[in-house]
Write a protein that holds these residues in place. Structure first.
Motif, PDB file in Angstrom:
ATOM      1  N   ASP A  67       0.868  -1.173   0.000  1.00 20.30           N
ATOM      2  CA  ASP A  67       0.000   0.000   0.000  1.00 20.30           C
ATOM      3  C   ASP A  67       0.903   1.220   0.000  1.00 20.30           C
ATOM      4  O   ASP A  67       1.952   1.222   0.646  1.00 20.30           O
ATOM      5  CB  ASP A  67      -0.906   0.007   1.244  1.00 20.30           C
ATOM      6  CG  ASP A  67      -1.949   1.109   1.178  1.00 20.30           C
ATOM      7  OD1 ASP A  67      -1.616   2.268   1.514  1.00 20.30           O
ATOM      8  OD2 ASP A  67      -3.087   0.825   0.779  1.00 20.30           O
ATOM      9  N   ARG A  68       0.500   2.257  -0.726  1.00 18.30           N
ATOM     10  CA  ARG A  68       1.318   3.475  -0.776  1.00 18.30           C
ATOM     11  C   ARG A  68       1.610   4.014   0.619  1.00 18.30           C
ATOM     12  O   ARG A  68       2.706   4.537   0.883  1.00 18.30           O
ATOM     13  CB  ARG A  68       0.604   4.545  -1.624  1.00 18.30           C
ATOM     14  CG  ARG A  68       1.285   5.924  -1.633  1.00 18.30           C
ATOM     15  CD  ARG A  68       2.678   5.852  -2.214  1.00 18.30           C
ATOM     16  NE  ARG A  68       3.343   7.155  -2.243  1.00 18.30           N
ATOM     17  CZ  ARG A  68       3.982   7.709  -1.220  1.00 18.30           C
ATOM     18  NH1 ARG A  68       4.023   7.083  -0.044  1.00 18.30           N
ATOM     19  NH2 ARG A  68       4.591   8.881  -1.350  1.00 18.30           N
ATOM     20  N   ASP A  69       0.665   3.866   1.526  1.00 17.49           N
ATOM     21  CA  ASP A  69       0.850   4.379   2.882  1.00 17.49           C
ATOM     22  C   ASP A  69       1.956   3.652   3.642  1.00 17.49           C
ATOM     23  O   ASP A  69       2.429   4.146   4.672  1.00 17.49           O
ATOM     24  CB  ASP A  69      -0.455   4.291   3.673  1.00 17.49           C
ATOM     25  CG  ASP A  69      -1.490   5.293   3.173  1.00 17.49           C
ATOM     26  OD1 ASP A  69      -1.099   6.238   2.459  1.00 17.49           O
ATOM     27  OD2 ASP A  69      -2.686   5.117   3.474  1.00 17.49           O
ATOM     28  N   GLN A  70       2.367   2.472   3.158  1.00 14.39           N
ATOM     29  CA  GLN A  70       3.473   1.770   3.795  1.00 14.39           C
ATOM     30  C   GLN A  70       4.776   2.545   3.651  1.00 14.39           C
ATOM     31  O   GLN A  70       5.751   2.285   4.364  1.00 14.39           O
ATOM     32  CB  GLN A  70       3.650   0.374   3.167  1.00 14.39           C
ATOM     33  CG  GLN A  70       2.483  -0.576   3.374  1.00 14.39           C
ATOM     34  CD  GLN A  70       2.535  -1.256   4.730  1.00 14.39           C
ATOM     35  OE1 GLN A  70       3.362  -0.926   5.582  1.00 14.39           O
ATOM     36  NE2 GLN A  70       1.656  -2.214   4.938  1.00 14.39           N
ATOM     37  N   THR A  73       3.320   9.109   4.520  1.00 13.56           N
ATOM     38  CA  THR A  73       2.372  10.031   3.917  1.00 13.56           C
ATOM     39  C   THR A  73       2.995  10.741   2.725  1.00 13.56           C
ATOM     40  O   THR A  73       4.141  11.163   2.763  1.00 13.56           O
ATOM     41  CB  THR A  73       1.927  11.091   4.951  1.00 13.56           C
ATOM     42  OG1 THR A  73       1.406  10.437   6.091  1.00 13.56           O
ATOM     43  CG2 THR A  73       0.875  12.005   4.358  1.00 13.56           C
ATOM     44  N   LYS A  76       5.782  14.190   2.428  1.00 14.08           N
ATOM     45  CA  LYS A  76       6.195  14.708   3.726  1.00 14.08           C
ATOM     46  C   LYS A  76       7.321  15.739   3.562  1.00 14.08           C
ATOM     47  O   LYS A  76       8.003  15.787   2.547  1.00 14.08           O
ATOM     48  CB  LYS A  76       6.685  13.565   4.619  1.00 14.08           C
ATOM     49  CG  LYS A  76       5.619  12.529   4.937  1.00 14.08           C
ATOM     50  CD  LYS A  76       6.130  11.484   5.895  1.00 14.08           C
ATOM     51  CE  LYS A  76       6.307  12.037   7.284  1.00 14.08           C
ATOM     52  NZ  LYS A  76       6.635  10.995   8.283  1.00 14.08           N
ATOM     53  N   GLU A 153       9.144   1.117   8.527  1.00 14.50           N
ATOM     54  CA  GLU A 153       8.431   2.194   7.849  1.00 14.50           C
ATOM     55  C   GLU A 153       9.344   3.405   7.667  1.00 14.50           C
ATOM     56  O   GLU A 153       9.238   4.133   6.665  1.00 14.50           O
ATOM     57  CB  GLU A 153       7.184   2.607   8.634  1.00 14.50           C
ATOM     58  CG  GLU A 153       6.364   3.683   7.924  1.00 14.50           C
ATOM     59  CD  GLU A 153       5.084   4.028   8.641  1.00 14.50           C
ATOM     60  OE1 GLU A 153       4.492   5.083   8.316  1.00 14.50           O
ATOM     61  OE2 GLU A 153       4.661   3.254   9.523  1.00 14.50           O
ATOM     62  N   THR A 157       9.944   5.234   4.153  1.00 17.16           N
ATOM     63  CA  THR A 157       9.664   6.664   3.993  1.00 17.16           C
ATOM     64  C   THR A 157      10.880   7.390   3.442  1.00 17.16           C
ATOM     65  O   THR A 157      10.757   8.307   2.619  1.00 17.16           O
ATOM     66  CB  THR A 157       9.253   7.277   5.349  1.00 17.16           C
ATOM     67  OG1 THR A 157       8.062   6.628   5.816  1.00 17.16           O
ATOM     68  CG2 THR A 157       8.983   8.774   5.227  1.00 17.16           C
TER      69      THR A 157
END
Length: 297
Positions: A67-70, A73, A76, A153, A157
């Motif tokens: 998922d992109r959220d992995q 956000t 950022k 994460e 990110t």
């Protein structure tokens, strides 16, 4: 405490496994990240072919859980400069930028992109923002199936916001690429393919992603046409998504080395050539107050 021979062996094995599973982290830019920065420095400026040969070759892992959220956000402000990553990249890659009033030159509302993927010039405006998109050279879904599913994460990110892995690009080309790797998609502009795969190799080496057999074959095929191609340096990523990394840091007086029109440079008046042998000059022009390699014509 006397553990005995068997107990001592078990304790040693437990500690060994525990340490192997730990990830050494450093505090970089206010966020906790992996030791990827040191890897990037180790590979910086090396032969792209040689760095490619250091990457593991495996099949893709399952896409389960992607998922992109992995990857944190979108977008950022990871460097805490008051601007999100998307606008940082637009500011870096566009010329003649104009900003929304009151944003301290942060929100880019217009500018011009010399698109690396197509070789075309694109006028960017906020009203038609989809014409210019920010591409992850190593697509996040591809990163997921080549190692990132096992990362923290924080590390994911970092990858998603790393200037080395980001480039302002033609929106339709970015959409057609999707999550493809070099085996399934390459830029229509053949003159940029060497730089493109070198950037992907640099990113995968920095973060420890692997390549598939087909992906490595495609990358090797591209690099056969540019055997002296080098992976970009950190300076290249900070100054220009499209800097030609094959001839070292942009901006030096290269005396005929190949540079990419529109790439940033530092020594105004320096001369170079593009891939067609045409003369380029490091200069400032018009509304763009940054020095770039420009055609003499």
């Amino acid at each position: 405490m006397n553990l005995g021979r068997a107990g001592s062996a078990l304790l040693a094995l437990t500690l060994s496994l525990g340490l192997a599973g730990c990830e050494v982290t450093n505090d970089v830019g206010g966020s906790t990240v992996s030791g990827s920065d040191s890897k990037a420095k180790a590979y910086s400026g090396q032969s792209a072919t040689k760095v490619l040969d250091t990457l593991s070759v495996k099949g893709r892992s399952a896409n389960t859980g992607y998922d992109r959220d992995q990857f944190g956000t979108a977008w950022k402000d990871v460097d805490h400069n008051g601007c999100d990553t998307r606008n940082d990249i637009l500011k870096r890659d566009l010329t003649g930028e104009k900003f929304r009033d009151g944003t301290k030159e942060c929100v880019v509302v217009s500018g011009t992109l010399e698109d690396r993927y197509t070789g075309e010039t694109i006028k960017f405006t906020k009203e038609k923002a989809s014409l210019v998109q920010i591409d992850h050279l190593v697509a996040l879904q591809n990163a997921w199936v080549t190692g990132a599913s096992q990362w923290t994460e924080e590390k994911r990110t970092e990858l998603a916001n790393d200037p080395l892995n980001l480039m302002a690009a033609d929106g339709s080309s970015n959409s057609s690429k999707g999550a493809g790797d070099a085996a399934t998609w390459l830029p229509p502009n053949k003159a940029f393919r060497c730089d493109y795969v070198a950037r992907q190799i640099a990113v995968k080496a920095k973060y420890g992603n692997w390549v598939t057999k087909g992906e490595k074959s495609a990358m090797s095929g591209v690099l056969e046409g540019c055997p002296d191609q080098k992976v970009p340096t950190a300076k290249d990523a900070e100054s220009s998504a499209g800097a030609d990394s094959s001839s070292g840091d942009a901006g030096s007086d290269n005396g005929g080395d190949v540079e990419t029109p529109g790439a940033f440079c530092s020594d105004e008046g320096a001369k170079a050539e593009d891939s067609d042998g045409d003369t380029l000059t490091c200069s400032v022009k018009g509304d763009d107050d940054r020095a770039r390699w420009r055609s003499a014509n």
